[in-house]
Design a protein around this motif. Sequence first.
Motif, PDB file in Angstrom:
ATOM      1  N   SER A 187       0.842  -1.195   0.000  1.00  0.00           N
ATOM      2  CA  SER A 187       0.000   0.000   0.000  1.00  0.00           C
ATOM      3  C   SER A 187       0.873   1.239   0.000  1.00  0.00           C
ATOM      4  N   LEU A 188       0.349   2.296  -0.549  1.00  0.00           N
ATOM      5  CA  LEU A 188       0.875   3.641  -0.375  1.00  0.00           C
ATOM      6  C   LEU A 188      -0.223   4.477   0.268  1.00  0.00           C
ATOM      7  N   GLY A 189       0.178   5.454   1.045  1.00  0.00           N
ATOM      8  CA  GLY A 189      -0.793   6.351   1.644  1.00  0.00           C
ATOM      9  C   GLY A 189      -0.699   7.747   1.054  1.00  0.00           C
ATOM     10  N   ILE A 190      -1.705   8.545   1.318  1.00  0.00           N
ATOM     11  CA  ILE A 190      -1.698   9.961   0.960  1.00  0.00           C
ATOM     12  C   ILE A 190      -1.826  10.737   2.262  1.00  0.00           C
ATOM     13  N   GLY A 191      -0.756  11.434   2.631  1.00  0.00           N
ATOM     14  CA  GLY A 191      -0.730  12.154   3.885  1.00  0.00           C
ATOM     15  C   GLY A 191      -0.751  13.658   3.692  1.00  0.00           C
ATOM     16  N   VAL A 192      -0.931  14.369   4.799  1.00  0.00           N
ATOM     17  CA  VAL A 192      -1.005  15.829   4.801  1.00  0.00           C
ATOM     18  C   VAL A 192       0.101  16.370   5.701  1.00  0.00           C
ATOM     19  N   SER A 193       0.785  17.380   5.223  1.00  0.00           N
ATOM     20  CA  SER A 193       1.859  17.992   5.998  1.00  0.00           C
ATOM     21  C   SER A 193       1.314  18.641   7.262  1.00  0.00           C
ATOM     22  N   ASN A 194       2.036  18.443   8.340  1.00  0.00           N
ATOM     23  CA  ASN A 194       1.655  19.052   9.605  1.00  0.00           C
ATOM     24  C   ASN A 194       1.879  20.560   9.611  1.00  0.00           C
ATOM     25  N   THR A 195       2.625  21.062   8.622  1.00  0.00           N
ATOM     26  CA  THR A 195       2.906  22.495   8.556  1.00  0.00           C
ATOM     27  C   THR A 195       2.199  23.178   7.397  1.00  0.00           C
ATOM     28  N   THR A 196       1.255  22.497   6.782  1.00  0.00           N
ATOM     29  CA  THR A 196       0.546  23.130   5.680  1.00  0.00           C
ATOM     30  C   THR A 196      -0.200  24.373   6.158  1.00  0.00           C
ATOM     31  N   ALA A 197      -0.190  25.404   5.330  1.00  0.00           N
ATOM     32  CA  ALA A 197      -0.946  26.617   5.637  1.00  0.00           C
ATOM     33  C   ALA A 197      -2.410  26.480   5.231  1.00  0.00           C
ATOM     34  N   LEU A 198      -2.733  25.362   4.563  1.00  0.00           N
ATOM     35  CA  LEU A 198      -4.088  25.162   4.046  1.00  0.00           C
ATOM     36  C   LEU A 198      -4.601  23.794   4.490  1.00  0.00           C
ATOM     37  N   PRO A 199      -4.704  23.557   5.790  1.00  0.00           N
ATOM     38  CA  PRO A 199      -5.035  22.212   6.262  1.00  0.00           C
ATOM     39  C   PRO A 199      -6.387  21.701   5.792  1.00  0.00           C
ATOM     40  N   GLU A 200      -7.391  22.573   5.766  1.00  0.00           N
ATOM     41  CA  GLU A 200      -8.722  22.111   5.366  1.00  0.00           C
ATOM     42  C   GLU A 200      -8.723  21.651   3.913  1.00  0.00           C
ATOM     43  N   ASP A 201      -8.135  22.457   3.040  1.00  0.00           N
ATOM     44  CA  ASP A 201      -8.089  22.092   1.631  1.00  0.00           C
ATOM     45  C   ASP A 201      -7.193  20.876   1.402  1.00  0.00           C
ATOM     46  N   ALA A 202      -6.111  20.788   2.162  1.00  0.00           N
ATOM     47  CA  ALA A 202      -5.185  19.663   1.997  1.00  0.00           C
ATOM     48  C   ALA A 202      -5.855  18.346   2.359  1.00  0.00           C
ATOM     49  N   VAL A 203      -6.577  18.325   3.463  1.00  0.00           N
ATOM     50  CA  VAL A 203      -7.291  17.107   3.848  1.00  0.00           C
ATOM     51  C   VAL A 203      -8.377  16.790   2.831  1.00  0.00           C
ATOM     52  N   LYS A 204      -9.003  17.831   2.320  1.00  0.00           N
ATOM     53  CA  LYS A 204     -10.046  17.634   1.312  1.00  0.00           C
ATOM     54  C   LYS A 204      -9.472  16.969   0.057  1.00  0.00           C
ATOM     55  N   LEU A 205      -8.262  17.377  -0.352  1.00  0.00           N
ATOM     56  CA  LEU A 205      -7.630  16.773  -1.526  1.00  0.00           C
ATOM     57  C   LEU A 205      -7.262  15.325  -1.251  1.00  0.00           C
ATOM     58  N   ALA A 206      -6.652  15.059  -0.093  1.00  0.00           N
ATOM     59  CA  ALA A 206      -6.273  13.685   0.239  1.00  0.00           C
ATOM     60  C   ALA A 206      -7.498  12.780   0.273  1.00  0.00           C
ATOM     61  N   THR A 207      -8.568  13.281   0.856  1.00  0.00           N
ATOM     62  CA  THR A 207      -9.797  12.506   0.942  1.00  0.00           C
ATOM     63  C   THR A 207     -10.394  12.263  -0.435  1.00  0.00           C
ATOM     64  N   TYR A 208     -10.357  13.294  -1.267  1.00  0.00           N
ATOM     65  CA  TYR A 208     -10.903  13.171  -2.621  1.00  0.00           C
ATOM     66  C   TYR A 208     -10.171  12.085  -3.409  1.00  0.00           C
ATOM     67  N   LEU A 209      -8.840  12.138  -3.404  1.00  0.00           N
ATOM     68  CA  LEU A 209      -8.057  11.186  -4.189  1.00  0.00           C
ATOM     69  C   LEU A 209      -8.216   9.765  -3.678  1.00  0.00           C
ATOM     70  N   SER A 210      -8.409   9.619  -2.368  1.00  0.00           N
ATOM     71  CA  SER A 210      -8.483   8.289  -1.783  1.00  0.00           C
ATOM     72  C   SER A 210      -9.867   7.673  -1.832  1.00  0.00           C
ATOM     73  N   THR A 211     -10.913   8.499  -1.722  1.00  0.00           N
ATOM     74  CA  THR A 211     -12.245   7.938  -1.478  1.00  0.00           C
ATOM     75  C   THR A 211     -13.338   8.375  -2.437  1.00  0.00           C
TER      76      THR A 211
END
Length: 452
Positions: free
Chosen positions: A318-342
């Motif tokens: 497996s590979l995962g899609i993670g979000v940087s802990n220092t992202t300035a755009l956490p909401e959008d970043a999680v939204k992208l990871a979720t979109y690509l995965s699910t």
Amino acid sequence: MRKSRLIAGIAAALVATSTLAACGSGAGGSSAEDGTLTFMFRGGDDEKKAYQDAIDRFTEDTGVKVKVIVTDADQYATKLQAAVAGNKVPDVFYVEQGSLQSYVSSGVLMDITDEVAEQGVDLDNIWPYGIDSYRFDGTLQGTPDGQLYALPKDVGPMALGYNKTMLEEAGVELPDADEPMTREDWLKVLKKVTKDTDGDGEVDQWGTGLNVNWTLQSFVWSNGGDWTNDDRTQVTVDTPEFADALQFFADLTTKDKVTPDPEQAATLDTYQRFMEGQIAFFPVGPWDVSTYNDLDFDYDLMPWPTGTTGDPATYIGSLGIGVSNTTALPEDAVKLATYLSTDETAQQTLVDANIQIPNRIDTAEQWATAEDAEPANRQEFLDIIEQYGRAMPAAYTYSPQWYDELFVGIQPVLDGKTPAADYLAEVQPRMQELLDQTNEQAEQAAAAGSAP
């Protein structure tokens, strides 16, 4: 997965840069000024195109712009390490199972448990193996109760494929899609199809040609052996079950002679020989399908042969899609990871490119039973995920060095010069020492990461 030593180096680098990553400016690798996310991944041309198509649709649906950073597979780890060291971690990026704990301890990965829940994602419709692979409770990875630090990019069951055309021409009954062969019956078939087809006195068609690093797991697990105990504190390779499986594997070449010998394999590797129609049985991952579907012969999938347990076994990558802990755009970043995965549409785009099986269970079931399915027995991929696939032995430990040690000196066994049991008794203490060190490193990193 095939770069475990490099991953170990990255883990060390991540620990060394933990303060930098955790206390940086927060800009990460994003272009926060204009609201653009950065997404870093690796892949070939098919994967690059499929992901760009999915991301373009994400931008259309959400208005969130995404800058794509794509590398070849063998460059990804090095470039990601450089990004971490330079405090330019991409907002969203691929995560290896084996590097998750070091990313968490060093503060590189964001805990996305609550954010994913707030988006209302139906995680029950995503393969549990994929979700749990990126859960970590601070002690053990892969447990259903851990915090979520990434979403699965994919799950990659390693199936066993066979050259259907070759078996039919040899008058061999095709493998049952549901009932696995014993390894003894499988060996009989391997011997029957291993032959000199052009009459020049040299064998030019073989039963199989397996790489010990990526297929020994099947024989060991099906024989009741394993690399460690359940809590990953004790190396258990020095058992009769493990030795019997490794000896069987080695004998395929040295005693039974149903695989190309080292000299023949050096001339043309077994992957190429399978594609040339010279090998009957060979592993098939979802990433192989786009290539194998264009071969000049028919192929299909079957359950792995069974050892003494009577049950098949293999691994799931497996590979995962993670979000940087220092992202300035956490909401959008999680939204992208979720979109690509699910997301159903995004998943269909990736599946249509024949680069993975669906993460969504409902989509995967439709995919497996499609009338035009190729290979026909796609269901085998799902059977592995649901019934008998496991994580690679080092996927959930802080470092893979203890696991790699098994293969460093294994060649004399494969050459028939050293009995498997003797080698395993000799290598177990070294593996144990390295596993102890790995677990100590994990504890130290966890303590450092929790320090104020």
